[in-house]
Structure formats: C-alpha cells, structure tokens
Design a protein around this motif. Structure first.
Motif, PDB file in Angstrom:
ATOM      1  N   GLU A 241      -5.133  -5.752 -18.766  1.00 21.89           N
ATOM      2  CA  GLU A 241      -4.017  -6.689 -18.624  1.00 21.89           C
ATOM      3  C   GLU A 241      -3.252  -6.824 -19.928  1.00 21.89           C
ATOM      4  N   LEU A 242      -3.978  -6.818 -21.026  1.00 17.68           N
ATOM      5  CA  LEU A 242      -3.323  -6.936 -22.330  1.00 17.68           C
ATOM      6  C   LEU A 242      -2.436  -5.736 -22.613  1.00 17.68           C
ATOM      7  N   PHE A 243      -2.907  -4.526 -22.253  1.00 16.69           N
ATOM      8  CA  PHE A 243      -2.080  -3.340 -22.434  1.00 16.69           C
ATOM      9  C   PHE A 243      -0.817  -3.411 -21.568  1.00 16.69           C
ATOM     10  N   GLY A 244      -0.965  -3.910 -20.335  1.00 13.99           N
ATOM     11  CA  GLY A 244       0.215  -4.080 -19.485  1.00 13.99           C
ATOM     12  C   GLY A 244       1.219  -5.048 -20.079  1.00 13.99           C
ATOM     13  N   CYS A 245       0.736  -6.169 -20.605  1.00 13.92           N
ATOM     14  CA  CYS A 245       1.628  -7.146 -21.243  1.00 13.92           C
ATOM     15  C   CYS A 245       2.307  -6.556 -22.470  1.00 13.92           C
ATOM     16  N   ILE A 246       1.565  -5.751 -23.227  1.00 18.33           N
ATOM     17  CA  ILE A 246       2.146  -5.125 -24.419  1.00 18.33           C
ATOM     18  C   ILE A 246       3.248  -4.153 -24.029  1.00 18.33           C
ATOM     19  N   GLN A 247       3.037  -3.380 -22.961  1.00 15.62           N
ATOM     20  CA  GLN A 247       4.073  -2.454 -22.509  1.00 15.62           C
ATOM     21  C   GLN A 247       5.332  -3.203 -22.046  1.00 15.62           C
ATOM     22  N   ILE A 248       5.126  -4.299 -21.303  1.00 15.09           N
ATOM     23  CA  ILE A 248       6.280  -5.100 -20.883  1.00 15.09           C
ATOM     24  C   ILE A 248       7.015  -5.670 -22.095  1.00 15.09           C
ATOM     25  N   LEU A 249       6.260  -6.154 -23.062  1.00 15.12           N
ATOM     26  CA  LEU A 249       6.870  -6.713 -24.267  1.00 15.12           C
ATOM     27  C   LEU A 249       7.625  -5.645 -25.047  1.00 15.12           C
ATOM     28  N   GLN A 250       7.065  -4.445 -25.125  1.00 20.76           N
ATOM     29  CA  GLN A 250       7.755  -3.362 -25.825  1.00 20.76           C
ATOM     30  C   GLN A 250       9.060  -2.995 -25.130  1.00 20.76           C
ATOM     31  N   SER A 251       9.050  -2.948 -23.784  1.00 23.74           N
ATOM     32  CA  SER A 251      10.283  -2.636 -23.060  1.00 23.74           C
ATOM     33  C   SER A 251      11.334  -3.727 -23.269  1.00 23.74           C
ATOM     34  N   LEU A 252      10.910  -4.990 -23.263  1.00 28.25           N
ATOM     35  CA  LEU A 252      11.858  -6.083 -23.509  1.00 28.25           C
ATOM     36  C   LEU A 252      12.437  -6.009 -24.915  1.00 28.25           C
ATOM     37  N   ILE A 253      11.591  -5.732 -25.873  1.00 30.57           N
ATOM     38  CA  ILE A 253      12.057  -5.628 -27.257  1.00 30.57           C
ATOM     39  C   ILE A 253      13.044  -4.474 -27.403  1.00 30.57           C
ATOM     40  N   LEU A 254      12.745  -3.329 -26.763  1.00 27.26           N
ATOM     41  CA  LEU A 254      13.631  -2.175 -26.850  1.00 27.26           C
ATOM     42  C   LEU A 254      14.980  -2.461 -26.207  1.00 27.26           C
ATOM     43  N   ASP A 255      14.989  -3.078 -25.023  1.00 24.80           N
ATOM     44  CA  ASP A 255      16.250  -3.419 -24.363  1.00 24.80           C
ATOM     45  C   ASP A 255      17.065  -4.402 -25.196  1.00 24.80           C
ATOM     46  N   HIS A 256      16.420  -5.412 -25.709  1.00 25.41           N
ATOM     47  CA  HIS A 256      17.132  -6.401 -26.521  1.00 25.41           C
ATOM     48  C   HIS A 256      17.680  -5.766 -27.793  1.00 25.41           C
ATOM     49  N   ARG A 257      16.894  -4.839 -28.374  1.00 23.04           N
ATOM     50  CA  ARG A 257      17.356  -4.199 -29.606  1.00 23.04           C
ATOM     51  C   ARG A 257      18.565  -3.312 -29.336  1.00 23.04           C
ATOM     52  N   LEU A 258      18.575  -2.573 -28.210  1.00 24.92           N
ATOM     53  CA  LEU A 258      19.709  -1.707 -27.899  1.00 24.92           C
ATOM     54  C   LEU A 258      20.967  -2.521 -27.627  1.00 24.92           C
ATOM     55  N   LYS A 259      20.814  -3.666 -26.974  1.00 27.12           N
ATOM     56  CA  LYS A 259      21.988  -4.480 -26.688  1.00 27.12           C
ATOM     57  C   LYS A 259      22.538  -5.143 -27.947  1.00 27.12           C
ATOM     58  N   ALA A 260      21.664  -5.571 -28.800  1.00 32.67           N
ATOM     59  CA  ALA A 260      22.104  -6.290 -29.991  1.00 32.67           C
ATOM     60  C   ALA A 260      22.490  -5.361 -31.135  1.00 32.67           C
ATOM     61  N   GLN A 261      22.100  -4.054 -31.045  1.00 26.83           N
ATOM     62  CA  GLN A 261      22.361  -3.150 -32.160  1.00 26.83           C
ATOM     63  C   GLN A 261      23.861  -2.906 -32.358  1.00 26.83           C
ATOM     64  N   LYS A 262      24.630  -2.839 -31.255  1.00 24.12           N
ATOM     65  CA  LYS A 262      26.072  -2.613 -31.366  1.00 24.12           C
ATOM     66  C   LYS A 262      26.756  -3.759 -32.105  1.00 24.12           C
ATOM     67  N   GLU A 263      26.430  -4.976 -31.742  1.00 22.43           N
ATOM     68  CA  GLU A 263      27.009  -6.137 -32.419  1.00 22.43           C
ATOM     69  C   GLU A 263      26.579  -6.191 -33.876  1.00 22.43           C
ATOM     70  N   ILE A 264      25.328  -5.837 -34.123  1.00 27.38           N
ATOM     71  CA  ILE A 264      24.850  -5.845 -35.512  1.00 27.38           C
ATOM     72  C   ILE A 264      25.583  -4.813 -36.357  1.00 27.38           C
ATOM     73  N   ASP A 265      25.780  -3.598 -35.790  1.00 21.30           N
ATOM     74  CA  ASP A 265      26.510  -2.557 -36.531  1.00 21.30           C
ATOM     75  C   ASP A 265      27.947  -2.971 -36.791  1.00 21.30           C
ATOM     76  N   LYS A 266      28.590  -3.606 -35.807  1.00 26.99           N
ATOM     77  CA  LYS A 266      29.968  -4.059 -35.988  1.00 26.99           C
ATOM     78  C   LYS A 266      30.058  -5.096 -37.105  1.00 26.99           C
ATOM     79  N   ASN A 267      29.141  -6.038 -37.108  1.00 25.16           N
ATOM     80  CA  ASN A 267      29.135  -7.055 -38.174  1.00 25.16           C
ATOM     81  C   ASN A 267      28.878  -6.432 -39.537  1.00 25.16           C
TER      82      ASN A 267
END
Length: 367
Positions: A241-267
C-alpha cells in the motif's frame, strides 16, 4: 425478478470466493500473500485450496507430519532417558565434590569417607568404560583407545563388598541430597522461612506449578509465532500500500511540476530581463560619470579647437590628394614611354640625393 435472482446468485458466489480466500490465507500463514494476489490469480488460489487438504500449515504433508510427530515423540523419550541418567550422574558428582569440600573444612567419619571414595572411584571407572565404548563405536576398524578394553577397566572397580555397602547406602544419600536441592529450588521459587511440613506440601505441588509455567511459556511461544506471521503478512500489505501511495504521490508531483514549470520559467525570464536592464542602465550611468569626471569645459573647448584644426588639415590633404590624382591621371595618358621616363627620373633623383649626402658628409669639418 430476474435482477433480484441475479443479485441473489452473485451474493453467495462472492461469499464462497471470500471464504476460499480466507481458507487459503489461513492454511499458508508463512507465505507472503495478500487477498489481492489470490483475487488476481484465481486458478492459483484453487490450486492452493486443493493443496491445503494434503499439506499442513508448516508446508509438510500429512504423512510426513505424522512421521515427524512419531520421531519427535521417540526423540523426547530418548531425551528423557538421557536426562535422567545425566541428572543422576551429575548429582553423584556433586555429592562427591561437596564431600571433598567438607573433608577439607572439618573431620569426616571414616565410614562416610570410604563411601564417597568408593563412589568417586566407580564413577571414574564408569566414565572410562563409556569413553571406551564410544571409541569402539566410532572406530570399529581401529584398535581401542590406549590398547584397553571395557573389561580391563571394569577389573579396576572396587570390591564386591565395598560396592554392596555403597549400593545399600546410596539411595538414602541420593534422597537426602535430592531433597536438599528441591528445598533450595523451592526457596528460590517461594522464598520465606516456613516449617518443614509446609515446605513438603509446597514441594508436592511444585512440579505441577512448573509444568503449568512451562505450558504457558510454550503457549506464549506459539502465540508469538502466530503474531510474528501475522505481523509479517500485515507488513507486506502495508509495504505494498505504501508503494502504491508513493506512486500516486510521484504522479501528482510530476503533473503539478509540469503545469507550474511554464509559469516559473516565464517569471524567471522577466526577472532576468529586468535585471539586465538595470545593469545596462547602471553601466551607462557609470560611463556618463566617468565622462563628466574626465572632460571639463576647458578640455572640451581645447578638443573643439583641435577638431577644427584637424578638419581643416583634412580638407587641405583631400585637396592635395585630388590634385595629385588628377596629375597622375594626366601622366597615365602618355602611356608606357612616360612610365619609363618617370622611373629614370626617380632613379636620377635618388642618385642626386645620395651624392648630396656624401658630399655633405665629406665637407663636414673634422677635429
């Protein structure tokens, strides 16, 4: 009606599958399996269910389990026999040792000294005979130890009269010594000064109490074993279960990072542009300050006069250059013959200059 019938048929089937999973997990507690593994592999689950009818929870077959139980009972009997003989032997050695200590501390009757010396001598003979028997058992083809056999050692035993006296007295002495050890054990298990009758009563119940304690320890060991197996199974479930939660957390972190990276680069780009503009303005201000410190009003007026003079000379030079160019163009009109005359003229001018220099050098007065 059909829907209700279908739901009624599905319910018992799910209950049967759930019971089957529980049966398999209970039959194989040592296997690191969870319910999801059995759900994803139904054929393997059925195979384990069929195998549980022929295999114990420890992984042994029923026949082998019975043979193992018989072997354990036989081993337990042999252990009990060995323990009785070993306990008696150690008790006799302890009695001999205590007698030797008493003999050095106080006077001992001659009869007691003879009894314990006979027992000590025969114990030593018996130990030697046992060592010879073991050497004959392990090395049947080799000669006996030190060239001796058991009969030769037995001939060194005490006389029949001394042995008979020792055997007559030995049970009483063993009983006394054994009772003494039992009382010492009882005083450790139930400390306190009590009458001998009370101690005897407690001593009668001591073996039962010790058996109860031993059974409790065995029961606790079994429960500890089951708890360890359950803990291992729960640990595997927790880790999965912990490995499953870690995979979900990694996917969330990756999605959030890709969405926020454009705004960060612009700033970042805007920040660096503003910083570069500030640096350029600062450089310009430093250059203006250097120019103001370097060029005063007098210096600027002098530079203006120099610039006017240089511009006038430049115009005059350009006029001379224009006149020379027009002259050269007129000379080129005459062709190659004039070029030969011009070369001859330049050569003659060079010789005249050389002779004038030599004449000047020779006409220079010397001291």
């Amino acid at each position: 009606m059909s829907a209700n019938a279908d739901s009624g048929s599905v319910g018992p089937s799910l209950c049967k599958v759930d019971n089957l999973h529980q049966q398999v997990l209970a039959s194989f507690p040592l296997c690191q399996m969870i319910r999801e593994d059995l759900t994803q592999n139904p054929r393997f689950c059925k195979l384990l269910a069929m195998l549980s009818q022929h295999v114990e929870c420890h992984g042994l077959t029923l026949k082998l389990e019975k043979e193992l139980e018989m072997a354990e009972r036989d081993l337990q009997t042999q252990r009990l026999r060995w323990l009785c003989s070993e306990s008696l032997h150690r008790l006799l050695r302890e009695m001999v040792f205590e007698h030797s200590v008493r003999k050095h501390l106080s006077n001992v009757p001659a009869e007691d000294d003879m009894f314990y010396e006979t027992m000590k001598h025969n114990l030593l003979v018996g130990q030697c005979v046992r060592q010879l028997d073991l050497s004959d058992y392990f090395k049947q083809d080799s000669p006996p130890l030190l060239g001796l056999d058991a009969q030769q050692i037995l001939d060194l035993a005490s006389t029949q009269k001394d042995l008979w006296k020792t055997r007559q007295r030995l049970p009483r002495e063993l009983e006394k010594h054994f009772l003494k050890k039992c009382f010492s054990l009882l005083s450790y298990y139930h400390p306190g000064d009590e009458r001998e009758g009370v101690k005897n009563m407690k001593l009668l119940h001591l073996s039962g109490q010790l058996d109860g304690k031993i059974k409790r320890v065995v029961c606790l060991k079994g429960k500890s074993y089951e708890s360890a197996a359950l803990l291992q199974q729960q640990t595997c479930c927790y880790i999965s279960e912990l490995f499953g939660c870690i995979q979900i957390l990694q996917s969330l972190i990756l999605d959030h990072r890709l969405k926020a990276q454009k705004e960060i680069d612009k700033n970042k780009i805007e920040y660096f542009e503003a910083k570069c503009e500030i640096v350029i303005q600062k450089i310009r201000a430093e250059m203006m300050e250097i120019q103001l410190d370097t060029y005063t009003e007098d210096t600027i007026s002098a530079h203006r006069k120099i610039t006017e003079k240089l511009e006038a000379e430049l115009k005059a030079s350009q006029g001379e250059k224009h006149a020379v160019d027009s002259m050269l163009s007129s000379f080129e009109f005459f062709g190659k013959e004039f070029e030969v005359l011009a070369e001859e003229y330049s050569r003659l001018r060079q010789e005249i200059d050389t002779k004038n220099w030599a004449l000047k050098e020779f006409s220079y007065p010397t001291n």
